[in-house]
Scaffold this motif. Structure first.
Motif, PDB file in Angstrom:
ATOM      1  N   THR A  46      10.242 -15.608  35.612  1.00  0.00           N
ATOM      2  CA  THR A  46      10.452 -14.479  34.522  1.00  0.00           C
ATOM      3  C   THR A  46      10.489 -13.197  35.555  1.00  0.00           C
ATOM      4  O   THR A  46      11.270 -12.501  34.918  1.00  0.00           O
ATOM      5  CB  THR A  46       9.018 -14.427  33.883  1.00  0.00           C
ATOM      6  OG1 THR A  46       8.906 -15.580  33.227  1.00  0.00           O
ATOM      7  CG2 THR A  46       9.040 -13.289  32.903  1.00  0.00           C
ATOM      8  N   GLU A  47       9.936 -13.291  36.530  1.00  0.00           N
ATOM      9  CA  GLU A  47      10.071 -11.867  37.508  1.00  0.00           C
ATOM     10  C   GLU A  47      11.356 -11.762  38.064  1.00  0.00           C
ATOM     11  O   GLU A  47      11.930 -10.487  37.869  1.00  0.00           O
ATOM     12  CB  GLU A  47       9.030 -11.844  38.675  1.00  0.00           C
ATOM     13  CG  GLU A  47       7.706 -11.552  37.976  1.00  0.00           C
ATOM     14  CD  GLU A  47       7.477 -10.263  37.448  1.00  0.00           C
ATOM     15  OE1 GLU A  47       8.038  -9.192  37.983  1.00  0.00           O
ATOM     16  OE2 GLU A  47       6.706 -10.146  36.463  1.00  0.00           O
ATOM     17  N   LYS A  48      12.045 -13.015  38.327  1.00  0.00           N
ATOM     18  CA  LYS A  48      13.340 -12.772  38.699  1.00  0.00           C
ATOM     19  C   LYS A  48      14.442 -12.221  37.682  1.00  0.00           C
ATOM     20  O   LYS A  48      15.276 -11.644  37.861  1.00  0.00           O
ATOM     21  CB  LYS A  48      13.749 -14.187  39.395  1.00  0.00           C
ATOM     22  CG  LYS A  48      13.344 -14.656  40.633  1.00  0.00           C
ATOM     23  CD  LYS A  48      13.692 -16.003  40.974  1.00  0.00           C
ATOM     24  CE  LYS A  48      13.339 -16.447  42.321  1.00  0.00           C
ATOM     25  NZ  LYS A  48      13.933 -18.030  42.632  1.00  0.00           N
ATOM     26  N   LYS A  49      14.008 -12.984  36.475  1.00  0.00           N
ATOM     27  CA  LYS A  49      14.894 -12.426  35.349  1.00  0.00           C
ATOM     28  C   LYS A  49      14.925 -10.843  34.848  1.00  0.00           C
ATOM     29  O   LYS A  49      15.870 -10.236  34.794  1.00  0.00           O
ATOM     30  CB  LYS A  49      14.657 -13.205  34.231  1.00  0.00           C
ATOM     31  CG  LYS A  49      15.184 -14.663  34.150  1.00  0.00           C
ATOM     32  CD  LYS A  49      14.777 -15.257  33.040  1.00  0.00           C
ATOM     33  CE  LYS A  49      15.198 -17.122  32.944  1.00  0.00           C
ATOM     34  NZ  LYS A  49      14.866 -17.644  31.872  1.00  0.00           N
ATOM     35  N   LYS A  50      13.764 -10.335  35.160  1.00  0.00           N
ATOM     36  CA  LYS A  50      13.375  -8.974  34.959  1.00  0.00           C
ATOM     37  C   LYS A  50      14.175  -8.191  36.146  1.00  0.00           C
ATOM     38  O   LYS A  50      14.688  -7.337  35.760  1.00  0.00           O
ATOM     39  CB  LYS A  50      11.870  -8.691  34.911  1.00  0.00           C
ATOM     40  CG  LYS A  50      11.367  -9.074  33.809  1.00  0.00           C
ATOM     41  CD  LYS A  50       9.783  -8.670  33.858  1.00  0.00           C
ATOM     42  CE  LYS A  50       9.003  -9.121  32.742  1.00  0.00           C
ATOM     43  NZ  LYS A  50       7.588  -8.874  32.805  1.00  0.00           N
ATOM     44  N   ALA A  51      14.088  -8.636  37.288  1.00  0.00           N
ATOM     45  CA  ALA A  51      14.657  -8.017  38.303  1.00  0.00           C
ATOM     46  C   ALA A  51      16.090  -7.948  38.294  1.00  0.00           C
ATOM     47  O   ALA A  51      16.962  -7.101  38.984  1.00  0.00           O
ATOM     48  CB  ALA A  51      14.133  -8.512  39.800  1.00  0.00           C
ATOM     49  N   SER A  52      16.711  -8.950  37.820  1.00  0.00           N
ATOM     50  CA  SER A  52      18.293  -9.222  37.913  1.00  0.00           C
ATOM     51  C   SER A  52      18.887  -8.217  36.873  1.00  0.00           C
ATOM     52  O   SER A  52      20.162  -8.361  36.896  1.00  0.00           O
ATOM     53  CB  SER A  52      18.551 -10.608  37.736  1.00  0.00           C
ATOM     54  OG  SER A  52      18.219 -11.105  36.505  1.00  0.00           O
ATOM     55  N   LEU A  53      18.497  -7.652  35.938  1.00  0.00           N
ATOM     56  CA  LEU A  53      18.943  -6.780  35.133  1.00  0.00           C
ATOM     57  C   LEU A  53      19.474  -5.612  35.695  1.00  0.00           C
ATOM     58  O   LEU A  53      18.609  -4.510  36.014  1.00  0.00           O
ATOM     59  CB  LEU A  53      18.135  -6.573  33.855  1.00  0.00           C
ATOM     60  CG  LEU A  53      17.680  -7.706  32.912  1.00  0.00           C
ATOM     61  CD1 LEU A  53      16.793  -7.140  31.893  1.00  0.00           C
ATOM     62  CD2 LEU A  53      18.955  -8.148  32.166  1.00  0.00           C
ATOM     63  N   LYS A  54      20.843  -5.373  35.912  1.00  0.00           N
ATOM     64  CA  LYS A  54      21.338  -4.255  36.456  1.00  0.00           C
ATOM     65  C   LYS A  54      22.712  -3.785  35.725  1.00  0.00           C
ATOM     66  O   LYS A  54      23.541  -4.577  35.378  1.00  0.00           O
ATOM     67  CB  LYS A  54      21.671  -4.657  37.972  1.00  0.00           C
ATOM     68  CG  LYS A  54      20.771  -5.027  39.131  1.00  0.00           C
ATOM     69  CD  LYS A  54      21.056  -5.062  40.309  1.00  0.00           C
ATOM     70  CE  LYS A  54      20.122  -5.698  41.130  1.00  0.00           C
ATOM     71  NZ  LYS A  54      20.362  -6.142  42.481  1.00  0.00           N
ATOM     72  N   PHE A  55      22.526  -2.416  35.499  1.00  0.00           N
ATOM     73  CA  PHE A  55      23.586  -1.861  34.625  1.00  0.00           C
ATOM     74  C   PHE A  55      24.413  -1.033  35.491  1.00  0.00           C
ATOM     75  O   PHE A  55      24.060  -0.376  36.472  1.00  0.00           O
ATOM     76  CB  PHE A  55      22.894  -0.997  33.521  1.00  0.00           C
ATOM     77  CG  PHE A  55      22.051  -1.848  32.509  1.00  0.00           C
ATOM     78  CD1 PHE A  55      22.624  -2.779  31.482  1.00  0.00           C
ATOM     79  CD2 PHE A  55      20.686  -2.050  32.632  1.00  0.00           C
ATOM     80  CE1 PHE A  55      21.996  -3.337  30.708  1.00  0.00           C
ATOM     81  CE2 PHE A  55      19.987  -2.679  31.875  1.00  0.00           C
ATOM     82  CZ  PHE A  55      20.461  -3.574  30.874  1.00  0.00           C
ATOM     83  N   SER A  56      25.742  -1.083  35.354  1.00  0.00           N
ATOM     84  CA  SER A  56      26.665  -0.391  35.917  1.00  0.00           C
ATOM     85  C   SER A  56      27.329   0.412  34.990  1.00  0.00           C
ATOM     86  O   SER A  56      27.429   0.097  33.778  1.00  0.00           O
ATOM     87  CB  SER A  56      27.515  -1.116  36.872  1.00  0.00           C
ATOM     88  OG  SER A  56      28.150  -2.019  36.073  1.00  0.00           O
ATOM     89  N   ALA A  57      27.962   1.521  35.410  1.00  0.00           N
ATOM     90  CA  ALA A  57      28.997   2.294  34.661  1.00  0.00           C
ATOM     91  C   ALA A  57      30.144   1.683  34.155  1.00  0.00           C
ATOM     92  O   ALA A  57      30.397   1.038  34.881  1.00  0.00           O
ATOM     93  CB  ALA A  57      29.226   3.625  35.451  1.00  0.00           C
TER      94      ALA A  57
END
Length: 78
Positions: A46-57
């Motif tokens: 669950t922590e890995k899933k939370k950390a993997s959310l990266k948004f780019s322009a």
């Protein structure tokens, strides 16, 4: 001997806190702690899933490439 199954909280400094039934007398007791590896693995996942959310322009064409957001461009001189 009495077996109690409960959820315990472990702090960063390694201290454990658990809620026990009220019929357990206060004082020191010999206990056995079993860590459920499946539950631990699910929390790590669950922590890995939370950390993997990266948004780019992503250019959508609403702003021109030459437009800047400097203070001078945003506010008038008066």
């Amino acid at each position: 001997m009495k077996s109690i199954e409960t959820i315990a909280t472990v702090s960063k400094d390694g201290k454990i806190t658990a809620q026990l039934p009220l019929d357990i007398p206060e004082g020191e007791h010999q206990v056995v702690i079993v860590i459920d590896e499946k539950l631990l693995a699910e929390e790590v996942e669950t922590e890995k899933k939370k950390a993997s959310l990266k948004f780019s322009a992503y250019p959508v064409g609403l702003v021109s490439e030459s437009l800047t957001f400097r203070r001078e461009d945003l506010y008038a001189n008066d």
